[in-house]
Enzyme design. Sequence first.
Site, PDB file in Angstrom:
ATOM      1  N   ARG A 157      31.196  -0.522   4.208  1.00 10.89           N
ATOM      2  CA  ARG A 157      30.045  -0.719   3.310  1.00 10.89           C
ATOM      3  C   ARG A 157      29.078   0.467   3.295  1.00 10.89           C
ATOM      4  NH1 ARG A 157      27.365  -6.511   2.846  1.00 10.89           N
ATOM      5  NH2 ARG A 157      26.809  -5.478   0.899  1.00 10.89           N
ATOM      6  N   ARG A 168      24.461  -8.061  12.878  1.00  8.84           N
ATOM      7  CA  ARG A 168      24.369  -6.871  12.029  1.00  8.84           C
ATOM      8  C   ARG A 168      23.130  -6.035  12.379  1.00  8.84           C
ATOM      9  NH1 ARG A 168      27.751  -7.533   7.361  1.00  8.84           N
ATOM     10  NH2 ARG A 168      29.541  -8.759   8.064  1.00  8.84           N
ATOM     11  N   HIS A 212      24.262 -13.186   9.028  1.00 11.20           N
ATOM     12  CA  HIS A 212      23.023 -12.619   8.481  1.00 11.20           C
ATOM     13  C   HIS A 212      21.977 -13.731   8.488  1.00 11.20           C
ATOM     14  CE1 HIS A 212      25.018  -9.309   5.770  1.00 11.20           C
ATOM     15  NE2 HIS A 212      24.379  -8.715   6.766  1.00 11.20           N
ATOM     16  N   CYS A 224      22.711 -13.653  -1.258  1.00 14.50           N
ATOM     17  CA  CYS A 224      23.416 -12.383  -1.000  1.00 14.50           C
ATOM     18  C   CYS A 224      23.544 -11.537  -2.272  1.00 14.50           C
ATOM     19  CB  CYS A 224      24.816 -12.642  -0.460  1.00 14.50           C
ATOM     20  SG  CYS A 224      24.849 -13.456   1.127  1.00 14.50           S
TER      21      CYS A 224
END
Length: 257
Positions: free
Chosen positions: A82, A127, A156, A250
């Site tokens: 990413r 994360r 998340h 998201c």
Amino acid sequence: MTPPTFFAVEYAINPWMDTSTPVDVARAVDQWQTLRDTYRRLGHTVDIVEPVPGLPDMVYAANAGLIINGTAIVAQFKHAERQGESAAYAAWMGQHGHRPVATRHVNEGQGDLLVVGSTILAGTGFRTQPQAHTEVAAITGMPVVSLELVDPRFYHLDTALTVLDDTTIAYYPPAFTAAARSRLRGLFPEAIEVASTDAYVLGLNAVSDGKHVVYPAQAAGFAEQLYHAGFHPIGVDLAELLKGGGSVKCCTLEVFS
Ligand code: ARG
């Protein structure tokens, strides 16, 4: 928002992703358009970011950063797959008048950094690194409350907690450490606690404007709770994008000015 033109599940960086599950891109685009149209129908402005081939997770725009008070804290992604998104999103932010600033430590933007009133709730554990929380506090001048996540399905913060208005949140307690749970109980004694059935369809991955709450349509129990709390729940089906481990929130990077 970034359309899922190049959406795919070709690597697995969270437990929702299974590279052997086929993905229907046309269907993903269709569902995403319904979400975009829902926001516009509610009177919100939606800007579209150009998707980049080879960056299949770019549809999850929330992770691009945190845009607040004219500053855009650009994401520093954990996974190599990413990392190319940062430059694409930083370019968009710069072109739209948000001054892009980088952090040194991993931060996955609004995936882990949620604004509630004048406070930032910040996730860590999977994360975003705790050191990034300190950087975010210094950049924004806002108090940052660190919350540690423990269940890899809720990797998340925005998969386990929804900000509903300046003083109200909904969350799934088992996704957090005991310390984080007691912190949340102290700050939000009236919080809505959702059931596992709703959490496990990413029901908390929702977006609220303080009145309307756009939520993943499968989370029927959460919708009921929202309704009783005086909100207006609006369900949107993003089943195709759930295959990448994301839903309504998201796909949405909110701009706070
Ligand atoms: N496949 C993406 C990842 O694992 C999904 C990101 C979901 N975004 C979010 N804000 N929770 O990074």
